[in-house]
Design a protein around this motif. Structure first.
Motif, PDB file in Angstrom:
ATOM      1  N   TYR A  65      13.714  14.731  28.584  1.00  0.00           N
ATOM      2  CA  TYR A  65      14.288  15.739  29.468  1.00  0.00           C
ATOM      3  C   TYR A  65      15.084  16.703  28.601  1.00  0.00           C
ATOM      4  O   TYR A  65      16.013  16.278  27.911  1.00  0.00           O
ATOM      5  N   PRO A  66      14.753  17.977  28.609  1.00  0.00           N
ATOM      6  CA  PRO A  66      15.383  18.896  27.656  1.00  0.00           C
ATOM      7  C   PRO A  66      16.710  19.499  28.105  1.00  0.00           C
ATOM      8  O   PRO A  66      17.093  20.575  27.650  1.00  0.00           O
ATOM      9  N   PHE A  67      17.410  18.832  28.993  1.00  0.00           N
ATOM     10  CA  PHE A  67      18.680  19.351  29.496  1.00  0.00           C
ATOM     11  C   PHE A  67      19.716  18.228  29.508  1.00  0.00           C
ATOM     12  O   PHE A  67      19.416  17.085  29.213  1.00  0.00           O
ATOM     13  N   SER A  68      20.926  18.553  29.906  1.00  0.00           N
ATOM     14  CA  SER A  68      22.002  17.564  29.974  1.00  0.00           C
ATOM     15  C   SER A  68      21.714  16.516  31.051  1.00  0.00           C
ATOM     16  O   SER A  68      21.134  16.816  32.090  1.00  0.00           O
ATOM     17  N   THR A  69      22.149  15.297  30.790  1.00  0.00           N
ATOM     18  CA  THR A  69      22.067  14.262  31.823  1.00  0.00           C
ATOM     19  C   THR A  69      23.198  14.420  32.834  1.00  0.00           C
ATOM     20  O   THR A  69      23.122  13.907  33.934  1.00  0.00           O
ATOM     21  N   ASP A  95      26.863  10.025  25.031  1.00  0.00           N
ATOM     22  CA  ASP A  95      27.566  10.639  23.906  1.00  0.00           C
ATOM     23  C   ASP A  95      26.847  11.852  23.333  1.00  0.00           C
ATOM     24  O   ASP A  95      27.488  12.860  23.015  1.00  0.00           O
ATOM     25  N   TYR A  96      25.531  11.752  23.178  1.00  0.00           N
ATOM     26  CA  TYR A  96      24.786  12.793  22.479  1.00  0.00           C
ATOM     27  C   TYR A  96      23.520  13.172  23.222  1.00  0.00           C
ATOM     28  O   TYR A  96      22.885  12.337  23.871  1.00  0.00           O
ATOM     29  N   ALA A  97      23.138  14.429  23.071  1.00  0.00           N
ATOM     30  CA  ALA A  97      21.819  14.919  23.466  1.00  0.00           C
ATOM     31  C   ALA A  97      21.156  15.357  22.166  1.00  0.00           C
ATOM     32  O   ALA A  97      21.641  16.277  21.493  1.00  0.00           O
ATOM     33  N   ILE A  98      20.095  14.669  21.783  1.00  0.00           N
ATOM     34  CA  ILE A  98      19.405  14.979  20.528  1.00  0.00           C
ATOM     35  C   ILE A  98      18.350  16.031  20.846  1.00  0.00           C
ATOM     36  O   ILE A  98      17.371  15.762  21.531  1.00  0.00           O
ATOM     37  N   MET A  99      18.582  17.221  20.365  1.00  0.00           N
ATOM     38  CA  MET A  99      17.764  18.379  20.706  1.00  0.00           C
ATOM     39  C   MET A  99      17.370  19.121  19.437  1.00  0.00           C
ATOM     40  O   MET A  99      17.495  18.611  18.343  1.00  0.00           O
ATOM     41  N   ALA A 106      15.081  23.952  22.181  1.00  0.00           N
ATOM     42  CA  ALA A 106      15.547  23.428  23.477  1.00  0.00           C
ATOM     43  C   ALA A 106      16.949  23.928  23.808  1.00  0.00           C
ATOM     44  O   ALA A 106      17.242  24.232  24.966  1.00  0.00           O
ATOM     45  N   VAL A 107      17.807  23.995  22.799  1.00  0.00           N
ATOM     46  CA  VAL A 107      19.195  24.411  23.007  1.00  0.00           C
ATOM     47  C   VAL A 107      19.532  25.478  21.966  1.00  0.00           C
ATOM     48  O   VAL A 107      19.913  25.156  20.838  1.00  0.00           O
ATOM     49  N   ILE A 151      21.492  28.199  19.789  1.00  0.00           N
ATOM     50  CA  ILE A 151      22.877  28.250  19.326  1.00  0.00           C
ATOM     51  C   ILE A 151      23.706  29.008  20.365  1.00  0.00           C
ATOM     52  O   ILE A 151      23.322  30.073  20.833  1.00  0.00           O
ATOM     53  N   GLY A 152      24.816  28.427  20.747  1.00  0.00           N
ATOM     54  CA  GLY A 152      25.691  29.033  21.745  1.00  0.00           C
ATOM     55  C   GLY A 152      25.497  28.479  23.148  1.00  0.00           C
ATOM     56  O   GLY A 152      26.288  28.758  24.041  1.00  0.00           O
ATOM     57  N   ALA A 153      24.452  27.670  23.358  1.00  0.00           N
ATOM     58  CA  ALA A 153      24.186  27.117  24.686  1.00  0.00           C
ATOM     59  C   ALA A 153      24.716  25.690  24.848  1.00  0.00           C
ATOM     60  O   ALA A 153      24.446  25.039  25.852  1.00  0.00           O
ATOM     61  N   GLU A 154      25.479  25.231  23.895  1.00  0.00           N
ATOM     62  CA  GLU A 154      25.991  23.854  23.937  1.00  0.00           C
ATOM     63  C   GLU A 154      26.892  23.595  25.144  1.00  0.00           C
ATOM     64  O   GLU A 154      26.996  22.453  25.596  1.00  0.00           O
ATOM     65  N   ASP A 155      27.537  24.643  25.663  1.00  0.00           N
ATOM     66  CA  ASP A 155      28.428  24.444  26.803  1.00  0.00           C
ATOM     67  C   ASP A 155      27.684  24.096  28.084  1.00  0.00           C
ATOM     68  O   ASP A 155      28.290  23.739  29.085  1.00  0.00           O
ATOM     69  N   MET A 156      26.351  24.130  28.045  1.00  0.00           N
ATOM     70  CA  MET A 156      25.537  23.712  29.181  1.00  0.00           C
ATOM     71  C   MET A 156      25.363  22.191  29.208  1.00  0.00           C
ATOM     72  O   MET A 156      24.748  21.659  30.118  1.00  0.00           O
ATOM     73  N   PHE A 157      25.911  21.507  28.213  1.00  0.00           N
ATOM     74  CA  PHE A 157      25.745  20.073  28.066  1.00  0.00           C
ATOM     75  C   PHE A 157      27.077  19.351  28.175  1.00  0.00           C
ATOM     76  O   PHE A 157      28.085  19.805  27.641  1.00  0.00           O
ATOM     77  N   VAL A 158      27.070  18.217  28.854  1.00  0.00           N
ATOM     78  CA  VAL A 158      28.219  17.310  28.861  1.00  0.00           C
ATOM     79  C   VAL A 158      28.266  16.576  27.522  1.00  0.00           C
ATOM     80  O   VAL A 158      29.328  16.348  26.963  1.00  0.00           O
ATOM     81  N   GLU A 159      27.094  16.221  27.009  1.00  0.00           N
ATOM     82  CA  GLU A 159      26.967  15.476  25.761  1.00  0.00           C
ATOM     83  C   GLU A 159      27.218  16.407  24.569  1.00  0.00           C
ATOM     84  O   GLU A 159      27.065  17.618  24.667  1.00  0.00           O
TER      85      GLU A 159
END
Length: 189
Positions: free
Chosen positions: A131-135, A141-145, A149-150, A152-160
């Motif tokens: 799944y290419p998005f946040s759980t 702890d981590y989303a390995i992307m 998929a993510v 640069i700058g889109a990290e705030d879309m993830f809890v992980e």
């Protein structure tokens, strides 16, 4: 994030291990450990792991079996069919197996076990491939992307915390079958 707040999430002290001298144990939870892109990806990666230094145990949330399932089973230290048990029983099983790093290969796709991950059965938990998005789980702890998929700058879309694999997060191998290839109509004369 709303999904994650609906689940009871517990944190454990990730710094404690029963035996810090033993190899790190990796657990994989997925409903796609078969002839599915996720199953084929896992089968391609497992031979590159040292099964002694990094033993892998699979927790399969799918009753289907095929040749890819058999290959994955042969490449791992342990295998558990878990589609008939609830999240708490699965979390207890993962703890009994002393899994150090638990990988979710389903995300929000069918046959996922995100409810188990919310119970934090392993000190380190990460989501990968399925799944290419946040759980939405603070317990993940981590989303390995990768950058595709993510961006640069889109990290705030993830809890992980987003970890990027250099060169991409997919390692494919040629499928055991081939399809005929012909010129596309746009280049035919």
């Amino acid at each position: 994030r709303r999904f994650g707040t609906r689940l009871v999430q517990q944190r454990r002290d990730a710094s404690t291990r029963a035996d810090p001298e033993r190899p790190l144990r990796i657990g994989v939870v997925s409903g796609d450990l078969e002839s599915h892109p996720v199953g084929r990806l896992l089968a391609a990666v497992l031979p590159s792991l040292d099964g002694v230094e990094f033993p892998v145990t699979c927790f399969s949330n799918n009753p289907s079996r095929d040749d890819v399932t058999d290959e994955i089973r042969q490449l791992t230290r342990g295998w558990h069919d878990v589609w008939t048990i609830n999240d708490q029983v699965l979390a207890d099983l993962i703890r009994r197996e002393c899994i150090d790093i638990l990988l979710d290969l389903s995300g929000h796709t069918r046959r996922n076990r995100l409810g188990c991950f919310a119970l934090v059965p392993a000190p380190v938990q990460a989501t990968l491939w399925g799944y290419p998005f946040s759980t939405g789980l603070e317990a993940m702890d981590y989303a390995i992307m990768d950058n595709a998929a993510v961006p640069i700058g889109a990290e705030d879309m993830f809890v992980e915390e987003v970890l990027r694999m250099p060169g991409g997060r997919f390692r494919q191998r040629r499928p055991p079958f081939s399809l005929p290839v012909s010129m596309p109509p746009s280049v035919r004369k």
